[in-house]
Design a protein around this motif. Structure first.
Motif, PDB file in Angstrom:
ATOM      1  N   LEU A  43       0.824  -1.215   0.000  1.00  0.00           N
ATOM      2  CA  LEU A  43       0.000   0.000   0.000  1.00  0.00           C
ATOM      3  C   LEU A  43       0.856   1.263   0.000  1.00  0.00           C
ATOM      4  O   LEU A  43       0.518   2.265   0.620  1.00  0.00           O
ATOM      5  N   GLY A  44       2.007   1.183  -0.675  1.00  0.00           N
ATOM      6  CA  GLY A  44       2.885   2.341  -0.802  1.00  0.00           C
ATOM      7  C   GLY A  44       3.787   2.610   0.383  1.00  0.00           C
ATOM      8  O   GLY A  44       4.516   3.605   0.398  1.00  0.00           O
ATOM      9  N   ASP A  45       3.761   1.748   1.385  1.00  0.00           N
ATOM     10  CA  ASP A  45       4.584   1.949   2.582  1.00  0.00           C
ATOM     11  C   ASP A  45       5.606   0.827   2.730  1.00  0.00           C
ATOM     12  O   ASP A  45       5.338  -0.323   2.371  1.00  0.00           O
ATOM     13  N   ASN A  46       6.768   1.162   3.302  1.00  0.00           N
ATOM     14  CA  ASN A  46       7.757   0.143   3.640  1.00  0.00           C
ATOM     15  C   ASN A  46       7.237  -0.675   4.815  1.00  0.00           C
ATOM     16  O   ASN A  46       6.750  -0.115   5.795  1.00  0.00           O
ATOM     17  N   VAL A  47       7.361  -1.978   4.700  1.00  0.00           N
ATOM     18  CA  VAL A  47       6.886  -2.897   5.740  1.00  0.00           C
ATOM     19  C   VAL A  47       8.096  -3.518   6.420  1.00  0.00           C
ATOM     20  O   VAL A  47       9.004  -4.017   5.755  1.00  0.00           O
ATOM     21  N   ARG A 127      -1.506  -8.128  10.808  1.00  0.00           N
ATOM     22  CA  ARG A 127      -1.197  -6.763  11.253  1.00  0.00           C
ATOM     23  C   ARG A 127       0.216  -6.422  10.785  1.00  0.00           C
ATOM     24  O   ARG A 127       1.179  -7.075  11.169  1.00  0.00           O
ATOM     25  N   GLU A 128       0.311  -5.393   9.948  1.00  0.00           N
ATOM     26  CA  GLU A 128       1.600  -4.951   9.412  1.00  0.00           C
ATOM     27  C   GLU A 128       2.234  -3.901  10.307  1.00  0.00           C
ATOM     28  O   GLU A 128       1.533  -3.094  10.918  1.00  0.00           O
ATOM     29  N   THR A 129       3.559  -3.891  10.305  1.00  0.00           N
ATOM     30  CA  THR A 129       4.312  -2.836  10.966  1.00  0.00           C
ATOM     31  C   THR A 129       5.016  -2.018   9.893  1.00  0.00           C
ATOM     32  O   THR A 129       5.746  -2.570   9.060  1.00  0.00           O
ATOM     33  N   THR A 130       4.765  -0.700   9.914  1.00  0.00           N
ATOM     34  CA  THR A 130       5.410   0.226   8.986  1.00  0.00           C
ATOM     35  C   THR A 130       6.044   1.350   9.805  1.00  0.00           C
ATOM     36  O   THR A 130       5.876   1.401  11.031  1.00  0.00           O
ATOM     37  N   ALA A 131       6.727   2.258   9.135  1.00  0.00           N
ATOM     38  CA  ALA A 131       7.326   3.410   9.826  1.00  0.00           C
ATOM     39  C   ALA A 131       6.251   4.273  10.482  1.00  0.00           C
ATOM     40  O   ALA A 131       6.509   4.943  11.483  1.00  0.00           O
ATOM     41  N   GLU A 132       5.038   4.245   9.938  1.00  0.00           N
ATOM     42  CA  GLU A 132       3.931   5.041  10.475  1.00  0.00           C
ATOM     43  C   GLU A 132       3.214   4.348  11.629  1.00  0.00           C
ATOM     44  O   GLU A 132       2.328   4.923  12.244  1.00  0.00           O
TER      45      GLU A 132
END
Length: 151
Positions: A43-47, A127-132
């Protein structure tokens, strides 16, 4: 000989050992294996990580039903469905679907069918972990659309 292995586990799986088991009978002419991994981008985010939860009784029953449906549609010998749970990191293997059959067509189609239904019907929560921060992953419309070809 129709046999199935359905596992939900935290530990990594051994692709080579699973391939050996799938292709062991002399009547096997084709073996297909799909392995899904944790992507570094979604979804456009680093995971950086993915946490998978499940309800054991529901999950095992759903996976068994998917395997049963595949066996009703195609002539299959051995099937392996192994799905990991718990904390995973980018590049980790999440899922393996393996199918053996006398003929490649049945093995390819059954493998794709099992994976398509697993993505949409098996009760796993991700559940994903991203920088956000962390976010729950919703099912995708494209995954639901994939099921149309099997109806």
């Amino acid at each position: 000989m129709q046999q199935s292995v359905i596992e939900v586990q935290q530990a990594p799986f051994d692709q080579h050992a699973i391939y050996q088991w799938l292709s062991e009978p002399h009547s096997v002419g084709a073996t297909t294996i799909f392995v899904g991994k944790v992507r570094e981008m979604n979804l456009g985010d680093n995971v950086s990580g993915l946490y998978l939860e499940h309800y054991p009784a529901m999950t095992k029953k759903a996976l068994q039903e998917i395997v049963n449906q595949a066996r009703q549609r195609w002539e299959l010998q051995r099937i392996a469905v192994i799905h990991r749970i718990g904390q995973l990191h980018t590049g980790d293997e999440i899922v393996l679907v393996g199918v053996s059959s006398a003929h490649r067509g049945d093995a390819y189609l059954a493998n794709e069918f099992i994976m398509d239904y697993l993505k949409t019907k098996a009760p796993f929560w991700k559940r994903e972990t991203t920088a956000e921060g962390e976010r729950w992953i919703e099912s995708r419309e494209s995954d639901e659309q994939q099921l149309e070809k099997w109806r």
